[in-house]
Scaffold this motif. Structure first.
Motif, PDB file in Angstrom:
ATOM      1  N   LYS A 180       0.861  -1.187   0.000  1.00 55.03           N
ATOM      2  CA  LYS A 180       0.000   0.000   0.000  1.00 55.03           C
ATOM      3  C   LYS A 180       0.896   1.236   0.000  1.00 55.03           C
ATOM      4  CE  LYS A 180      -4.477  -1.283   1.889  1.00 55.03           C
ATOM      5  NZ  LYS A 180      -5.479  -0.969   2.922  1.00 55.03           N
ATOM      6  N   VAL A 181       1.252   1.688  -1.202  1.00 53.11           N
ATOM      7  CA  VAL A 181       2.067   2.890  -1.338  1.00 53.11           C
ATOM      8  C   VAL A 181       1.143   4.105  -1.212  1.00 53.11           C
ATOM      9  CG1 VAL A 181       3.580   4.210  -2.865  1.00 53.11           C
ATOM     10  CG2 VAL A 181       3.734   1.703  -2.814  1.00 53.11           C
ATOM     11  N   LEU A 182       1.440   4.986  -0.245  1.00 53.61           N
ATOM     12  CA  LEU A 182       0.589   6.140   0.003  1.00 53.61           C
ATOM     13  C   LEU A 182       1.108   7.363  -0.747  1.00 53.61           C
ATOM     14  CD1 LEU A 182      -0.051   5.850   3.865  1.00 53.61           C
ATOM     15  CD2 LEU A 182      -1.116   4.599   1.983  1.00 53.61           C
ATOM     16  N   ALA A 183       0.181   8.198  -1.210  1.00 52.64           N
ATOM     17  CA  ALA A 183       0.549   9.489  -1.794  1.00 52.64           C
ATOM     18  C   ALA A 183       0.949  10.427  -0.666  1.00 52.64           C
ATOM     19  CB  ALA A 183      -0.631  10.058  -2.580  1.00 52.64           C
ATOM     20  N   SER A 184       1.872  11.351  -0.942  1.00 53.07           N
ATOM     21  CA  SER A 184       2.352  12.203   0.148  1.00 53.07           C
ATOM     22  C   SER A 184       2.734  13.589  -0.335  1.00 53.07           C
ATOM     23  CB  SER A 184       3.562  11.558   0.826  1.00 53.07           C
ATOM     24  OG  SER A 184       4.658  11.453  -0.070  1.00 53.07           O
ATOM     25  N   PHE A 185       2.644  14.546   0.592  1.00 54.10           N
ATOM     26  CA  PHE A 185       3.142  15.896   0.355  1.00 54.10           C
ATOM     27  C   PHE A 185       3.694  16.444   1.659  1.00 54.10           C
ATOM     28  CE2 PHE A 185      -1.283  16.481   1.592  1.00 54.10           C
ATOM     29  CZ  PHE A 185      -1.272  17.596   2.432  1.00 54.10           C
ATOM     30  N   SER A 186       4.470  17.506   1.516  1.00 55.49           N
ATOM     31  CA  SER A 186       5.070  18.152   2.672  1.00 55.49           C
ATOM     32  C   SER A 186       4.502  19.547   2.832  1.00 55.49           C
ATOM     33  CB  SER A 186       6.585  18.231   2.484  1.00 55.49           C
ATOM     34  OG  SER A 186       7.153  19.104   3.420  1.00 55.49           O
ATOM     35  N   THR A 187       4.341  19.980   4.084  1.00 55.43           N
ATOM     36  CA  THR A 187       3.890  21.352   4.328  1.00 55.43           C
ATOM     37  C   THR A 187       5.038  22.239   4.810  1.00 55.43           C
ATOM     38  OG1 THR A 187       3.114  20.639   6.523  1.00 55.43           O
ATOM     39  CG2 THR A 187       1.473  20.762   4.755  1.00 55.43           C
ATOM     40  N   ASP A 188       6.279  21.758   4.623  1.00 54.73           N
ATOM     41  CA  ASP A 188       7.419  22.602   4.985  1.00 54.73           C
ATOM     42  C   ASP A 188       8.057  23.255   3.755  1.00 54.73           C
ATOM     43  OD1 ASP A 188       8.865  20.609   3.728  1.00 54.73           O
ATOM     44  OD2 ASP A 188      10.011  20.007   5.497  1.00 54.73           O
ATOM     45  N   GLY A 189       7.411  23.061   2.605  1.00 55.25           N
ATOM     46  CA  GLY A 189       7.900  23.693   1.377  1.00 55.25           C
ATOM     47  C   GLY A 189       9.156  23.082   0.798  1.00 55.25           C
ATOM     48  N   SER A 190       9.464  21.849   1.201  1.00 54.34           N
ATOM     49  CA  SER A 190      10.751  21.271   0.826  1.00 54.34           C
ATOM     50  C   SER A 190      10.818  20.779  -0.610  1.00 54.34           C
ATOM     51  CB  SER A 190      11.113  20.121   1.776  1.00 54.34           C
ATOM     52  OG  SER A 190      10.115  19.117   1.741  1.00 54.34           O
ATOM     53  N   GLY A 191       9.747  20.230  -1.140  1.00 54.94           N
ATOM     54  CA  GLY A 191       9.825  19.698  -2.500  1.00 54.94           C
ATOM     55  C   GLY A 191       8.614  18.876  -2.864  1.00 54.94           C
ATOM     56  N   GLY A 192       8.702  18.210  -4.016  1.00 56.94           N
ATOM     57  CA  GLY A 192       7.615  17.364  -4.488  1.00 56.94           C
ATOM     58  C   GLY A 192       6.462  18.176  -5.044  1.00 56.94           C
ATOM     59  N   LEU A 193       5.368  17.481  -5.343  1.00 55.58           N
ATOM     60  CA  LEU A 193       4.158  18.119  -5.873  1.00 55.58           C
ATOM     61  C   LEU A 193       3.343  18.658  -4.698  1.00 55.58           C
ATOM     62  CD1 LEU A 193       2.304  18.760  -8.282  1.00 55.58           C
ATOM     63  CD2 LEU A 193       1.277  16.485  -7.961  1.00 55.58           C
ATOM     64  N   SER A 194       3.239  19.971  -4.611  1.00 55.23           N
ATOM     65  CA  SER A 194       2.546  20.595  -3.476  1.00 55.23           C
ATOM     66  C   SER A 194       1.044  20.679  -3.734  1.00 55.23           C
ATOM     67  CB  SER A 194       3.091  22.003  -3.243  1.00 55.23           C
ATOM     68  OG  SER A 194       2.739  22.847  -4.338  1.00 55.23           O
ATOM     69  N   PRO A 195       0.253  20.862  -2.686  1.00 51.82           N
ATOM     70  CA  PRO A 195      -1.183  21.066  -2.877  1.00 51.82           C
ATOM     71  C   PRO A 195      -1.477  22.255  -3.793  1.00 51.82           C
ATOM     72  CG  PRO A 195      -0.747  20.561  -0.579  1.00 51.82           C
ATOM     73  CD  PRO A 195       0.591  20.729  -1.239  1.00 51.82           C
ATOM     74  N   GLU A 196      -0.667  23.290  -3.704  1.00 57.61           N
ATOM     75  CA  GLU A 196      -0.885  24.474  -4.555  1.00 57.61           C
ATOM     76  C   GLU A 196      -0.658  24.174  -6.028  1.00 57.61           C
ATOM     77  OE1 GLU A 196       0.988  26.053  -0.643  1.00 57.61           O
ATOM     78  OE2 GLU A 196       1.175  24.288  -1.930  1.00 57.61           O
TER      79      GLU A 196
END
Length: 306
Positions: free
Chosen positions: A244-260
């Protein structure tokens, strides 16, 4: 005599149909309502009760971190774990309170992390047997003291080969599960050759014991697009085949695809394909400043009927 034989044949055909039907149901892909969030690593006074909890998801808090270093954070201790999260705000009584207030909440602890005492946190066992023995003992004590439900493996730096890591962590999870100390276990790899070599060895040997893969998609570049995120997700789902690979994001602005920039667009697409196994966030400590808006959005998406 023909009639009983006919009845037997009909019964056998019916049973076979049931088996085929059940097998196809089991094999069908399915979205999940699991939401997980790391909490407590940054000591900014965030509390469990600060975080909005949707009653229609399965919610896991992951305390960050328990580390097998001495309490000063200067030397590894070969599996003797100490607590390094914000216990003033996230102590045993607070764990019990949030679980009592929300029947859908479980609380786990994450092991390792990126750093300790401003230096890298290394997985550095003396031997497999001694590390496992110490880890089982020290973690059982912490888990029982804090009334926890599971563990997450988030080592990111290694002074051991992949097979040693696999045996240490695999045996730890197996022993804690066999003894009924934990109900779930997860791993938190990211796309780095050294990191992946260790976690893929663990997955190959002990993947059947690992309930969730908290893949750190926020470790990819900040310019990640929706289509790139989907491709990364498919690639890692293939690497951790059956997990079960979960989708993820960070709220520290570090990287990846952000909610914005389209994270939820990607999640809607995964969900439409029956591939959204859940969402996790790093971290509640960073989300406090924006009122946990994306935690609310994540849980609302997961709680929406498939």
């Amino acid at each position: 005599m023909a009639l009983p034989k006919l009845k037997l044949i009909i019964t056998l055909v019916f049973i076979q149909a049931l088996i085929i039907s059940h097998t196809s149901i089991q094999a069908a892909p399915e979205n999940s309502d699991i939401f997980r969030e790391y909490i407590g690593a940054e000591f900014n006074n965030v509390k469990f009760s600060d975080v909005p909890i949707n009653p229609n998801v399965e919610f896991h808090f992951l305390l960050s971190f328990a580390i097998d270093y001495d309490t000063s954070g200067s030397s590894p201790t070969n599996g003797n774990f100490n607590v390094f999260w914000d216990t003033d705000n996230l102590g045993a009584s607070q764990v019990s309170a949030i679980k009592n207030d929300h029947s859908n909440v479980k609380v786990g602890l994450s092991l390792g992390g990126d750093s300790v005492n401003s230096g890298s946190c290394y997985f550095n066992p003396s031997s497999v047997d001694s590390w496992v023995s110490n880890a089982v003992s020290s973690l059982t004590s912490i888990i029982q003291q804090y009334n926890l439900d599971g563990i997450d493996i988030d080592y990111e730096h290694f002074k051991s080969d992949p097979n040693t890591f696999s045996e240490c962590i695999g045996r730890l999870i197996k022993t804690l599960k066999d003894k009924g100390v934990i109900k779930f276990a997860s791993i938190a790899p990211f796309d780095d050759d050294d990191v992946q070599s260790h976690y893929l060895a663990l997955w190959k040997n002990y993947g059947q014991l690992i309930d969730y893969v908290n893949f750190q998609f926020y470790a990819y570049d900040q310019s990640t697009t929706v289509s790139q995120f989907i491709n990364y997700f498919k690639k890692q789902s293939s690497n951790y085949n059956g997990g079960k690979v979960l989708a993820s994001f960070s709220t520290d602005g570090s990287g990846g695809l952000s909610p914005e920039n389209g994270f939820f667009t990607a999640c809607h697409r995964l969900k439409s394909e029956q591939n959204l196994n859940g969402i996790f966030v790093w971290s509640a400590d960073d989300s406090k400043k924006n009122g946990f808006r994306y935690e609310k959005q994540s849980q609302a998406l997961l709680a929406t009927p498939h």
